[in-house]
Design a protein around this motif. Structure first.
Motif, PDB file in Angstrom:
ATOM      1  N   ALA A 169      29.115  50.681  41.782  1.00 27.19           N
ATOM      2  CA  ALA A 169      28.168  49.815  42.486  1.00 27.19           C
ATOM      3  C   ALA A 169      27.448  48.903  41.506  1.00 27.19           C
ATOM      4  O   ALA A 169      27.073  49.306  40.415  1.00 27.19           O
ATOM      5  CB  ALA A 169      27.165  50.664  43.256  1.00 27.19           C
ATOM      6  N   GLY A 170      27.275  47.644  41.903  1.00 31.63           N
ATOM      7  CA  GLY A 170      26.593  46.682  41.065  1.00 31.63           C
ATOM      8  C   GLY A 170      27.495  46.001  40.059  1.00 31.63           C
ATOM      9  O   GLY A 170      27.018  45.243  39.216  1.00 31.63           O
ATOM     10  N   SER A 171      28.809  46.239  40.127  1.00 33.48           N
ATOM     11  CA  SER A 171      29.736  45.676  39.148  1.00 33.48           C
ATOM     12  C   SER A 171      30.562  44.545  39.757  1.00 33.48           C
ATOM     13  O   SER A 171      30.536  44.297  40.956  1.00 33.48           O
ATOM     14  CB  SER A 171      30.678  46.770  38.643  1.00 33.48           C
ATOM     15  OG  SER A 171      31.466  47.254  39.717  1.00 33.48           O
ATOM     16  N   TRP A 172      31.313  43.856  38.881  1.00 37.66           N
ATOM     17  CA  TRP A 172      32.291  42.879  39.328  1.00 37.66           C
ATOM     18  C   TRP A 172      33.583  43.611  39.645  1.00 37.66           C
ATOM     19  O   TRP A 172      34.029  44.458  38.867  1.00 37.66           O
ATOM     20  CB  TRP A 172      32.527  41.827  38.245  1.00 37.66           C
ATOM     21  CG  TRP A 172      31.414  40.832  38.170  1.00 37.66           C
ATOM     22  CD1 TRP A 172      30.156  41.059  37.707  1.00 37.66           C
ATOM     23  CD2 TRP A 172      31.442  39.468  38.582  1.00 37.66           C
ATOM     24  NE1 TRP A 172      29.391  39.919  37.815  1.00 37.66           N
ATOM     25  CE2 TRP A 172      30.163  38.923  38.345  1.00 37.66           C
ATOM     26  CE3 TRP A 172      32.436  38.659  39.131  1.00 37.66           C
ATOM     27  CZ2 TRP A 172      29.847  37.597  38.645  1.00 37.66           C
ATOM     28  CZ3 TRP A 172      32.119  37.337  39.418  1.00 37.66           C
ATOM     29  CH2 TRP A 172      30.840  36.826  39.181  1.00 37.66           C
ATOM     30  N   VAL A 173      34.173  43.273  40.783  1.00 40.49           N
ATOM     31  CA  VAL A 173      35.378  43.970  41.240  1.00 40.49           C
ATOM     32  C   VAL A 173      36.378  42.951  41.777  1.00 40.49           C
ATOM     33  O   VAL A 173      36.016  41.826  42.122  1.00 40.49           O
ATOM     34  CB  VAL A 173      35.052  45.002  42.343  1.00 40.49           C
ATOM     35  CG1 VAL A 173      34.068  46.047  41.844  1.00 40.49           C
ATOM     36  CG2 VAL A 173      34.532  44.314  43.590  1.00 40.49           C
ATOM     37  N   PRO A 174      37.647  43.348  41.885  1.00 42.39           N
ATOM     38  CA  PRO A 174      38.624  42.459  42.521  1.00 42.39           C
ATOM     39  C   PRO A 174      38.552  42.532  44.042  1.00 42.39           C
ATOM     40  O   PRO A 174      38.460  43.619  44.619  1.00 42.39           O
ATOM     41  CB  PRO A 174      39.967  42.979  42.000  1.00 42.39           C
ATOM     42  CG  PRO A 174      39.721  44.411  41.664  1.00 42.39           C
ATOM     43  CD  PRO A 174      38.290  44.522  41.255  1.00 42.39           C
ATOM     44  N   PHE A 175      38.560  41.372  44.680  1.00 45.91           N
ATOM     45  CA  PHE A 175      38.734  41.249  46.123  1.00 45.91           C
ATOM     46  C   PHE A 175      40.162  40.748  46.318  1.00 45.91           C
ATOM     47  O   PHE A 175      40.465  39.595  46.015  1.00 45.91           O
ATOM     48  CB  PHE A 175      37.746  40.250  46.728  1.00 45.91           C
ATOM     49  CG  PHE A 175      36.310  40.683  46.706  1.00 45.91           C
ATOM     50  CD1 PHE A 175      35.706  41.168  47.854  1.00 45.91           C
ATOM     51  CD2 PHE A 175      35.556  40.589  45.551  1.00 45.91           C
ATOM     52  CE1 PHE A 175      34.373  41.562  47.843  1.00 45.91           C
ATOM     53  CE2 PHE A 175      34.218  40.973  45.523  1.00 45.91           C
ATOM     54  CZ  PHE A 175      33.624  41.468  46.675  1.00 45.91           C
ATOM     55  N   GLN A 176      41.041  41.607  46.796  1.00 49.07           N
ATOM     56  CA  GLN A 176      42.457  41.259  46.907  1.00 49.07           C
ATOM     57  C   GLN A 176      42.801  41.000  48.369  1.00 49.07           C
ATOM     58  O   GLN A 176      42.571  41.840  49.236  1.00 49.07           O
ATOM     59  CB  GLN A 176      43.323  42.379  46.346  1.00 49.07           C
ATOM     60  CG  GLN A 176      44.806  42.012  46.246  1.00 49.07           C
ATOM     61  CD  GLN A 176      45.596  43.115  45.575  1.00 49.07           C
ATOM     62  OE1 GLN A 176      45.952  44.105  46.208  1.00 49.07           O
ATOM     63  NE2 GLN A 176      45.862  42.956  44.289  1.00 49.07           N
ATOM     64  N   VAL A 177      43.364  39.811  48.612  1.00 45.26           N
ATOM     65  CA  VAL A 177      43.706  39.409  49.975  1.00 45.26           C
ATOM     66  C   VAL A 177      45.216  39.203  50.062  1.00 45.26           C
ATOM     67  O   VAL A 177      45.783  38.400  49.323  1.00 45.26           O
ATOM     68  CB  VAL A 177      42.986  38.106  50.383  1.00 45.26           C
ATOM     69  CG1 VAL A 177      43.236  37.820  51.865  1.00 45.26           C
ATOM     70  CG2 VAL A 177      41.492  38.195  50.109  1.00 45.26           C
ATOM     71  N   ASN A 178      45.839  39.955  50.950  1.00 42.87           N
ATOM     72  CA  ASN A 178      47.268  39.799  51.208  1.00 42.87           C
ATOM     73  C   ASN A 178      47.425  38.966  52.477  1.00 42.87           C
ATOM     74  O   ASN A 178      46.974  39.375  53.555  1.00 42.87           O
ATOM     75  CB  ASN A 178      47.935  41.164  51.376  1.00 42.87           C
ATOM     76  CG  ASN A 178      49.442  41.058  51.466  1.00 42.87           C
ATOM     77  OD1 ASN A 178      50.099  40.532  50.573  1.00 42.87           O
ATOM     78  ND2 ASN A 178      50.000  41.557  52.554  1.00 42.87           N
TER      79      ASN A 178
END
Length: 203
Positions: free
Chosen positions: A43-52
């Motif tokens: 929580a509170g971090s940068w993460v990948p948002f992956q869209v297929n």
């Protein structure tokens, strides 16, 4: 006769107006959103948002924008930056009968106003939404593990290990997919290097 003809025209116009919005979604377009690392992140971090994204149309190409929006507690999608998070967007061109995966990196923070996940949508050049994904969320009790290993069994062994957390999300990484910066690495709780040639990694 004129009155009947005018009434018929008015009825047809009313039916068209009522039916119009129901065809906003394009049945040939679909998308699926996943967030974080196998459904987990710090929580509170940068993460990948992956869209297929899929375009199953046999002749119609898509040109527009992928938009990822946080959802408010009432179920509505928030716009811009709000207590629920930030909206992300990227242009997309997708030919007919094709599939594409788009990954955007962004901040996934615990919503101060009680947000309820994210959705991804496709908008055409006029800004009209033509397709949207189901709601995607991060499991806050899940440990995000990044794995560098030449073993095909290592991921399953980590998931089956006796780690004192509710569940473990494991993503198999390569030198190309391992985040190259501290900000993106911060989304992982653990990085496991097992039987792997680290000379393939950059500093």
């Amino acid at each position: 006769m004129r009155i009947l003809r005018l009434a018929g025209v008015l009825i047809a116009l009313a039916a068209a107006l009522v039916a119009g919005p129901a065809h906003a979604d394009d049945p040939g377009l679909s998308l699926q959103l996943t967030i974080g690392w196998d459904g987990a992140a710090v929580a509170g971090s940068w993460v990948p948002f992956q869209v297929n994204v899929r375009n199953d149309s046999s002749s119609r190409d898509f040109s527009g924008t992928i938009v990822i929006r946080p959802r408010g507690p009432s179920g509505g999608a928030a716009a811009g930056t709000s207590n629920y998070g930030t909206t992300y967007a990227q242009a997309l061109v997708l030919p007919h009968a094709s599939v594409k995966t788009v990954t955007l990196c962004g901040a996934y923070t615990e919503a101060s106003g009680g947000g309820s996940g994210y959705i991804a949508a496709l908008e055409d050049r006029n800004g009209t939404q033509v397709a949207r994904s189901p709601i995607a969320v991060i499991n806050p009790g899940r440990l995000a593990v990044g794995l560098l290993s030449d073993s095909l069994q290592a991921g399953a062994q980590i998931r089956d290990s006796s780690i004192q957390v509710a569940s473990v999300g494991v993503v198999q990484l390569t030198p190309q997919t391992l985040p190259g910066g501290a900000a993106l690495l911060g989304g992982l709780g653990v990085v496991v290097i097992d039987n792997f040639d680290t000379s393939a990694l950059s500093q």
